[in-house]
Design a protein around this motif. Sequence first.
Motif, PDB file in Angstrom:
ATOM      1  N   GLY A   1      26.118 -15.643  41.975  1.00  0.00           N
ATOM      2  CA  GLY A   1      25.838 -14.744  43.094  1.00  0.00           C
ATOM      3  C   GLY A   1      26.987 -13.776  43.288  1.00  0.00           C
ATOM      4  O   GLY A   1      27.411 -13.093  42.356  1.00  0.00           O
ATOM      5  N   ARG A   2      27.533 -13.743  44.497  1.00  0.00           N
ATOM      6  CA  ARG A   2      28.637 -12.834  44.816  1.00  0.00           C
ATOM      7  C   ARG A   2      29.993 -13.374  44.368  1.00  0.00           C
ATOM      8  O   ARG A   2      30.978 -12.632  44.372  1.00  0.00           O
ATOM      9  N   LYS A   3      30.040 -14.638  43.980  1.00  0.00           N
ATOM     10  CA  LYS A   3      31.307 -15.236  43.539  1.00  0.00           C
ATOM     11  C   LYS A   3      31.419 -15.151  42.025  1.00  0.00           C
ATOM     12  O   LYS A   3      30.510 -15.561  41.293  1.00  0.00           O
ATOM     13  N   VAL A   4      32.549 -14.591  41.553  1.00  0.00           N
ATOM     14  CA  VAL A   4      32.734 -14.436  40.110  1.00  0.00           C
ATOM     15  C   VAL A   4      34.080 -15.017  39.701  1.00  0.00           C
ATOM     16  O   VAL A   4      35.010 -15.124  40.505  1.00  0.00           O
ATOM     17  N   GLU A   5      34.157 -15.402  38.424  1.00  0.00           N
ATOM     18  CA  GLU A   5      35.411 -15.860  37.841  1.00  0.00           C
ATOM     19  C   GLU A   5      35.971 -14.750  36.956  1.00  0.00           C
ATOM     20  O   GLU A   5      35.243 -14.149  36.169  1.00  0.00           O
ATOM     21  N   THR A   6      37.279 -14.516  37.087  1.00  0.00           N
ATOM     22  CA  THR A   6      37.962 -13.486  36.315  1.00  0.00           C
ATOM     23  C   THR A   6      39.227 -14.081  35.708  1.00  0.00           C
ATOM     24  O   THR A   6      39.594 -15.224  36.037  1.00  0.00           O
ATOM     25  N   PRO A   7      39.935 -13.348  34.854  1.00  0.00           N
ATOM     26  CA  PRO A   7      41.187 -13.883  34.294  1.00  0.00           C
ATOM     27  C   PRO A   7      42.255 -14.195  35.333  1.00  0.00           C
ATOM     28  O   PRO A   7      43.207 -14.923  35.018  1.00  0.00           O
ATOM     29  N   VAL A   8      42.146 -13.658  36.561  1.00  0.00           N
ATOM     30  CA  VAL A   8      43.145 -13.962  37.592  1.00  0.00           C
ATOM     31  C   VAL A   8      42.624 -14.956  38.622  1.00  0.00           C
ATOM     32  O   VAL A   8      43.307 -15.245  39.608  1.00  0.00           O
ATOM     33  N   GLY A   9      41.409 -15.482  38.416  1.00  0.00           N
ATOM     34  CA  GLY A   9      40.864 -16.456  39.348  1.00  0.00           C
ATOM     35  C   GLY A   9      39.547 -16.010  39.953  1.00  0.00           C
ATOM     36  O   GLY A   9      38.922 -15.030  39.506  1.00  0.00           O
ATOM     37  N   SER A  10      39.120 -16.693  41.010  1.00  0.00           N
ATOM     38  CA  SER A  10      37.838 -16.418  41.657  1.00  0.00           C
ATOM     39  C   SER A  10      37.944 -15.197  42.567  1.00  0.00           C
ATOM     40  O   SER A  10      38.968 -14.968  43.225  1.00  0.00           O
ATOM     41  N   LEU A  11      36.855 -14.429  42.601  1.00  0.00           N
ATOM     42  CA  LEU A  11      36.761 -13.263  43.477  1.00  0.00           C
ATOM     43  C   LEU A  11      35.414 -13.267  44.160  1.00  0.00           C
ATOM     44  O   LEU A  11      34.393 -13.613  43.553  1.00  0.00           O
TER      45      LEU A  11
ATOM     46  N   GLY B   1      49.277 -14.509  34.590  1.00  0.00           N
ATOM     47  CA  GLY B   1      49.511 -13.986  33.251  1.00  0.00           C
ATOM     48  C   GLY B   1      48.958 -12.597  33.004  1.00  0.00           C
ATOM     49  O   GLY B   1      49.164 -12.029  31.928  1.00  0.00           O
ATOM     50  N   GLN B   2      48.270 -12.023  33.985  1.00  0.00           N
ATOM     51  CA  GLN B   2      47.725 -10.669  33.876  1.00  0.00           C
ATOM     52  C   GLN B   2      48.635  -9.685  34.614  1.00  0.00           C
ATOM     53  O   GLN B   2      49.157  -9.996  35.690  1.00  0.00           O
ATOM     54  N   SER B   3      48.797  -8.497  34.051  1.00  0.00           N
ATOM     55  CA  SER B   3      49.591  -7.459  34.697  1.00  0.00           C
ATOM     56  C   SER B   3      48.685  -6.601  35.566  1.00  0.00           C
ATOM     57  O   SER B   3      47.660  -6.074  35.099  1.00  0.00           O
ATOM     58  N   MET B   4      49.044  -6.458  36.861  1.00  0.00           N
ATOM     59  CA  MET B   4      48.280  -5.630  37.787  1.00  0.00           C
ATOM     60  C   MET B   4      49.236  -4.765  38.596  1.00  0.00           C
ATOM     61  O   MET B   4      50.400  -5.133  38.805  1.00  0.00           O
ATOM     62  N   SER B   5      48.737  -3.606  39.040  1.00  0.00           N
ATOM     63  CA  SER B   5      49.557  -2.655  39.795  1.00  0.00           C
ATOM     64  C   SER B   5      49.164  -2.660  41.263  1.00  0.00           C
ATOM     65  O   SER B   5      47.991  -2.818  41.599  1.00  0.00           O
TER      66      SER B   5
ATOM     67  N   ASP C   1      48.237 -15.522  44.088  1.00  0.00           N
ATOM     68  CA  ASP C   1      49.687 -15.713  44.009  1.00  0.00           C
ATOM     69  C   ASP C   1      50.206 -14.809  42.897  1.00  0.00           C
ATOM     70  O   ASP C   1      49.676 -14.808  41.776  1.00  0.00           O
ATOM     71  N   ALA C   2      51.238 -14.025  43.215  1.00  0.00           N
ATOM     72  CA  ALA C   2      51.748 -13.045  42.259  1.00  0.00           C
ATOM     73  C   ALA C   2      53.274 -13.057  42.241  1.00  0.00           C
ATOM     74  O   ALA C   2      53.923 -13.466  43.203  1.00  0.00           O
ATOM     75  N   THR C   3      53.829 -12.572  41.129  1.00  0.00           N
ATOM     76  CA  THR C   3      55.265 -12.371  40.992  1.00  0.00           C
ATOM     77  C   THR C   3      55.533 -10.901  40.710  1.00  0.00           C
ATOM     78  O   THR C   3      54.855 -10.294  39.877  1.00  0.00           O
ATOM     79  N   VAL C   4      56.500 -10.325  41.420  1.00  0.00           N
ATOM     80  CA  VAL C   4      56.853  -8.920  41.210  1.00  0.00           C
ATOM     81  C   VAL C   4      57.688  -8.796  39.939  1.00  0.00           C
ATOM     82  O   VAL C   4      58.782  -9.337  39.839  1.00  0.00           O
ATOM     83  N   ARG C   5      57.170  -8.085  38.950  1.00  0.00           N
ATOM     84  CA  ARG C   5      57.887  -7.860  37.693  1.00  0.00           C
ATOM     85  C   ARG C   5      58.645  -6.537  37.684  1.00  0.00           C
ATOM     86  O   ARG C   5      59.667  -6.401  37.015  1.00  0.00           O
ATOM     87  N   GLU C   6      58.124  -5.545  38.429  1.00  0.00           N
ATOM     88  CA  GLU C   6      58.764  -4.222  38.438  1.00  0.00           C
ATOM     89  C   GLU C   6      58.504  -3.557  39.787  1.00  0.00           C
ATOM     90  O   GLU C   6      57.426  -3.686  40.365  1.00  0.00           O
TER      91      GLU C   6
ATOM     92  N   LEU D   1      39.311  -5.933  35.599  1.00  0.00           N
ATOM     93  CA  LEU D   1      39.168  -7.347  35.288  1.00  0.00           C
ATOM     94  C   LEU D   1      37.756  -7.608  34.784  1.00  0.00           C
ATOM     95  O   LEU D   1      36.787  -7.062  35.327  1.00  0.00           O
ATOM     96  N   LYS D   2      37.625  -8.437  33.772  1.00  0.00           N
ATOM     97  CA  LYS D   2      36.308  -8.772  33.234  1.00  0.00           C
ATOM     98  C   LYS D   2      35.714  -9.961  33.976  1.00  0.00           C
ATOM     99  O   LYS D   2      36.420 -10.926  34.307  1.00  0.00           O
TER     100      LYS D   2
END
Length: 351
Positions: A249-259, A313-317, A292-297, A242-243
């Motif tokens: 600081g330690r909190k970052v924003e990514t395409p799937v939300g805050s981390l 909207g991002q695919s993760m394993s 929050d995620a949805t199982v695609r496979e 994820l970019k």
Amino acid sequence: MQRVGLEIVGITKSYGDQPALRGVDLDVQAGEFFTLLGPSGCGKTTLLRIVAGLEQPDSGHINIGDREVTHEPAHTRRVNTVFQSYALFPHLNVADNVGFGLRMLRVNKAERQRRVAEMLEFMHIAALAERRAEQLSGGQQQRVALARALVNEPDILLLDEPLSALDAKLRGDLQLELKRTQRRLGTTFILVTHDQHEALTLSDRIAVMHEGRVEQIGAPAELYETPRTPYVADFLGLSNCLKVLSADGRKVETPVGSLLLTSEGAVGAQLMIRPERLKLEPEPRPEYNHFDATVRERIYLGSSIRYTLDIAGQSMSAIVAHEGHGRPLPEEGERVLAQVHPSDVVQLAAE
């Protein structure tokens, strides 16, 4: 057998205008099982051939123990190589194949027979002594090739993808046998492979190579858990990257939300999450990042299940152990809560 290390300093090699090695430095410890890992064309086999004396570098030098061997011919180096093809002599039986190198070194017959007999017992192939090479299975040929290389008592054994032609189960069995053999002998082994699982299984340390350079060196767990670059992260197994879009600081924003990270985030950096670190559980864990995620496979792998998730909207394993949950694991189409601890989010250096 004595333990001898290897030092490689500034080795370069080009073929015409195509560079194969770009200033490689390595320090292999005596008695170490060291692996050169990378895809075809990364320079790993060229480097192995230079160590063996089968090719000459354009610049740099090589020391085996306390002796520089950069320009020594192959036959004067106390180095033996096991090739992918095994290169056994089909007209010789197993004992004569194993003893061939000793005969070339003019070792007397009684000593040659003693050492061959000991090596056949050591490699558990004494019962095959009278068989010819074409009568052997792939696994037996591999053991004979290894015995032939080790009977000469080399300072360093070079292994050029010696298991790649074998089926998966036999390959796994022989990986363990190869590691046990190296531990019993204490000889320095240097393996070339493109197989990350093989490298992780066998090695004390691994050098990941990329376009003629060493990308990172470390113990298997270090490289897998804390790779420094996206290339190493990707080559050593499945990873979710994820970019970092913004950082506070330690909190970052990514395409799937805050981390939340364990250290300060850097805008533009890549974050890596190994699939087995991503938890799928109904209740949020304290101090974990949640999505929050949805199982695609959902792919059944025996001891585990591999999930493909849609998160914003991002695919993760995610890889989840099949047993021990005490509840049904998610099915395709289900909504799930994906969670990861900040310590399992690794910030990678830019390539």
